[in-house]
Scaffold this motif. Sequence first.
Motif, short mmCIF file in Angstrom:
data_model
loop_
_atom_site.label_atom_id
_atom_site.label_comp_id
_atom_site.label_asym_id
_atom_site.label_seq_id
_atom_site.Cartn_x
_atom_site.Cartn_y
_atom_site.Cartn_z
N VAL A 40 -28.70 -6.05 7.79
CA VAL A 40 -28.88 -6.95 9.29
C VAL A 40 -27.63 -8.01 9.18
CG1 VAL A 40 -30.37 -8.83 10.10
CG2 VAL A 40 -31.36 -6.77 8.96
N VAL A 41 -27.13 -8.81 8.35
CA VAL A 41 -26.22 -9.59 8.56
C VAL A 41 -24.82 -9.01 9.02
CG1 VAL A 41 -24.61 -11.18 7.51
CG2 VAL A 41 -26.93 -11.47 6.93
N SER A 42 -24.70 -7.75 8.32
CA SER A 42 -23.40 -7.20 8.51
C SER A 42 -23.34 -6.49 9.91
CB SER A 42 -23.16 -5.95 7.55
OG SER A 42 -22.98 -6.40 6.36
N SER A 43 -24.47 -5.99 10.43
CA SER A 43 -24.54 -5.24 11.74
C SER A 43 -24.63 -6.47 13.02
CB SER A 43 -26.10 -4.83 11.90
OG SER A 43 -26.09 -3.56 10.90
N SER A 78 -9.85 -4.66 19.09
CA SER A 78 -11.24 -5.26 19.14
C SER A 78 -11.87 -4.58 17.88
CB SER A 78 -11.77 -4.95 20.37
OG SER A 78 -12.98 -5.28 20.46
N VAL A 79 -11.91 -3.31 17.67
CA VAL A 79 -12.61 -2.67 16.52
C VAL A 79 -12.26 -3.23 15.26
CG1 VAL A 79 -13.17 -0.55 15.33
CG2 VAL A 79 -13.37 -0.81 17.96
N THR A 80 -10.89 -3.09 14.93
CA THR A 80 -10.18 -3.46 13.77
C THR A 80 -10.62 -4.97 13.34
OG1 THR A 80 -8.32 -1.97 14.16
CG2 THR A 80 -8.14 -3.72 12.35
N TYR A 81 -10.38 -6.01 14.15
CA TYR A 81 -10.70 -7.36 13.92
C TYR A 81 -12.09 -7.50 13.50
CZ TYR A 81 -5.76 -8.39 15.40
OH TYR A 81 -4.54 -8.41 15.22
N SER A 82 -12.91 -6.81 14.45
CA SER A 82 -14.54 -7.02 14.09
C SER A 82 -14.77 -6.60 12.59
CB SER A 82 -15.40 -6.39 15.14
OG SER A 82 -15.07 -4.82 15.30
N ILE A 83 -14.41 -5.49 12.61
CA ILE A 83 -14.41 -5.04 11.28
C ILE A 83 -14.00 -6.00 9.85
CG2 ILE A 83 -13.75 -3.03 9.39
CD1 ILE A 83 -15.98 -2.09 11.47
N LEU A 84 -12.84 -6.37 10.24
CA LEU A 84 -12.32 -7.46 9.24
C LEU A 84 -13.22 -8.67 9.28
CD1 LEU A 84 -8.37 -7.34 10.02
CD2 LEU A 84 -9.62 -6.16 8.04
N ILE A 85 -13.67 -9.10 10.26
CA ILE A 85 -14.49 -10.37 10.26
C ILE A 85 -15.97 -10.04 9.54
CG2 ILE A 85 -15.92 -11.65 11.87
CD1 ILE A 85 -13.96 -11.59 14.09
N THR A 86 -16.33 -8.69 9.43
CA THR A 86 -17.56 -8.20 8.96
C THR A 86 -17.44 -8.36 7.39
OG1 THR A 86 -18.29 -7.15 10.77
CG2 THR A 86 -19.11 -6.51 8.76
N ALA A 87 -16.05 -7.62 7.16
CA ALA A 87 -15.84 -7.76 5.64
C ALA A 87 -15.90 -9.25 5.18
CB ALA A 87 -14.32 -7.06 5.50
N VAL A 88 -15.22 -10.27 5.88
CA VAL A 88 -15.11 -11.57 5.41
C VAL A 88 -16.54 -12.23 5.24
CG1 VAL A 88 -14.30 -13.71 5.90
CG2 VAL A 88 -12.62 -11.94 6.16
N VAL A 89 -17.54 -11.96 6.14
CA VAL A 89 -18.72 -12.38 6.20
C VAL A 89 -19.74 -11.69 4.85
CG1 VAL A 89 -21.13 -12.36 7.41
CG2 VAL A 89 -18.69 -12.85 8.65
N GLN A 90 -19.60 -10.36 4.69
CA GLN A 90 -19.95 -9.89 3.60
C GLN A 90 -19.47 -10.56 2.41
OE1 GLN A 90 -19.02 -5.52 3.61
NE2 GLN A 90 -20.57 -5.16 5.55
N PHE A 91 -18.43 -10.65 1.97
CA PHE A 91 -17.70 -11.42 0.97
C PHE A 91 -18.33 -12.84 0.56
CE2 PHE A 91 -14.58 -13.80 -1.45
CZ PHE A 91 -14.68 -13.11 -2.55
N LEU A 92 -18.32 -13.55 1.82
CA LEU A 92 -18.78 -15.10 1.72
C LEU A 92 -20.32 -15.06 1.45
CD1 LEU A 92 -16.79 -16.56 4.81
CD2 LEU A 92 -16.21 -16.96 2.38
N PHE A 93 -21.16 -14.11 2.04
CA PHE A 93 -22.70 -14.25 1.70
C PHE A 93 -23.03 -13.61 0.47
CE2 PHE A 93 -22.49 -15.73 5.97
CZ PHE A 93 -23.55 -16.42 6.41
N TYR A 94 -22.28 -12.26 0.17
CA TYR A 94 -22.83 -11.56 -0.95
C TYR A 94 -21.85 -11.33 -2.00
CZ TYR A 94 -26.69 -10.71 2.43
OH TYR A 94 -27.44 -10.92 3.48
N GLN A 95 -20.61 -11.73 -2.01
CA GLN A 95 -19.50 -11.70 -2.76
C GLN A 95 -19.41 -10.22 -3.15
OE1 GLN A 95 -22.00 -14.15 -3.67
NE2 GLN A 95 -20.54 -15.46 -2.45
#
Length: 604
Positions: A40-43, A78-95
């Motif tokens: 959910v967070v990633s989406s 747009s797509v590349t940066y949004s994917i990178l932002i999602t990767a950062v959020v995944q790492f911050l919340f779930y390591q």
Amino acid sequence: MTYRKRLLLLIILDSLCVFTAIYFSHLILSTKYYLTPFLVVSSLTLLIGHHLLAAYYKLYKRVLEYASIGELVTIFKSVTYSILITAVVQFLFYQDVYIRALVITWMLLMLFIGGSRFVWRLYRDAYLKVKNQGERTLIIGAGSAGTMIARQLKNNSGSKLYPVAFIDDDCQKQQMEIMGIPVIGGVNLIEKSVIEFDIKNIIIAIPSLNKKELNKIVQECSKTNVRTQTLPMIEDLVLGKVSVNDFRDVRIEDLLGREPVKLDDKNLLDTIHHQTILVTGAGGSIGSEICRQVSKYKPSKIVLLGHGENSIYTIEQELLNTYDEINFVTEIADVQDKDKMFAILLKHRPSMVYHAAAHKHVPLMERNPEEAVKNNVIGTKNVAEAADHAKVKTFVMVSTDKAVNPTSVMGATKRIAEMVVQHMDTISNTRFVAVRFGNVLGSRGSVIPLFKKQIQAGGPVTVTHPDMERYFMTIPEASRLVIQAGALARGGEIFVLDMGDPVKIIDLAKNLIKLSGYSVEDIGIVYSGIRPGEKLFEELLNENEVHHKQVFPKIHIGKATFIEGKFLSVLINEFENLSIDELRVTLLDIAGGRVKEEKLVVNY
């Protein structure tokens, strides 16, 4: 569709693309698909990040009809940066970062979002290709201008033209395709291509062409009897006067004019800026163009002096609509009225006078020599003396190549007018000069408007003699020479433009017929014979005037041959007492320097 509805539709479309891409990425990786906080967070991160970046890169403001590489680059960012932002959020919340899922999601998003943008354009292009039944058009020039023209024609459903092929001499482009349009070869294949592709219209789309190259292309196009058009003038496109779709027929002026003489803008600014300028004959072809050219240098006032009220009114209205910071003053007056000339010049006290008022039609002046004397000689004398009296700095007289070794009354009176100007320079503090050039393309009464009327009437075109030649120049070029001469003037000079090679009138007639979309056989050409006063060949300088040194690019100063002022006084005082034949002989004798003992040669 309104902008808000279009924006909402694109946001919904991109949201579906994001969720679909995430779903298929997990499906491809065979992972157990269930709603978890991680997913959910990633989406949500991917969805919000994409929309924010799309807004930042103005992806939703792009016009889909013109989707191209630029739109693809924006989607990639747009797509590349949004994917990178999602990767950062995944790492911050779930390591942890679900790298494979994100990579597949990125690829699917590029496919879905990029594809959604280009599907509409592909559909529209295919739809228009079927719908557009415009004339099959050959574009000469596959560069940036030609490509722009092709795109405009293909995307404009209301266009009457449809591009089917390019012609270009660039070997690297030949046998390639641009926007699905083949580049079939060089200029030598124009005639063959017209037949092979059933071409109904040709557009020359190479703004950088010089006159020689354009002439070569037009000669090839003329073999096809297909209508040939070209782009509008670049300056008109820049100023917004016309659009790129406002093609115009190739004109004979495009082929005969030389590359324009570059003016000395600094010198002209010093001469004209914030000054008062007076132009006689301001409603004529040359006079009105002088007014246009002079106005670019922002004088404080321009006095438009002319005898015909309609032509003066026309040029006044044109200039008022273009230059609101210049004071334009009209004076309806005849240069033959000496008192009026003195009054007008004293009233305005111009620093510069351009004298373009004159009778110029050779056959008419042969039959009315006394009128030629009144206007060309006495009129010039009146304005010149008024200029001297008003302490004008520079006086520039417009002359003609027919003043060289004159055989006509018109040419003789113009040569005598030059003598008046040269004589005035010897007795005045005003700088007096003359400017001599050949026939002016498109001026009232010139040969080209006559030929056009004859062609429109179905022919035949009348040419006086198969060997007749003339020098030609455009109205703007002639006018630029006149104002440049004023800036170069030291006093007493006759300025002459290097006009290149003379043109045979018969070739001019043939080219004009072909450019009008006819064959010479359809229109026909008849020879009417040389008219009184005409020469087969014109000259710009006679053998005693030749001076090859240029004082400015393409501008020469001739050696000046003139006679003492008393002979001019005798002519002016006695011409009305002479018969037409006696007056004609007298004019030719004076103009030709056939006045015993008093002839002088002065070098400059």
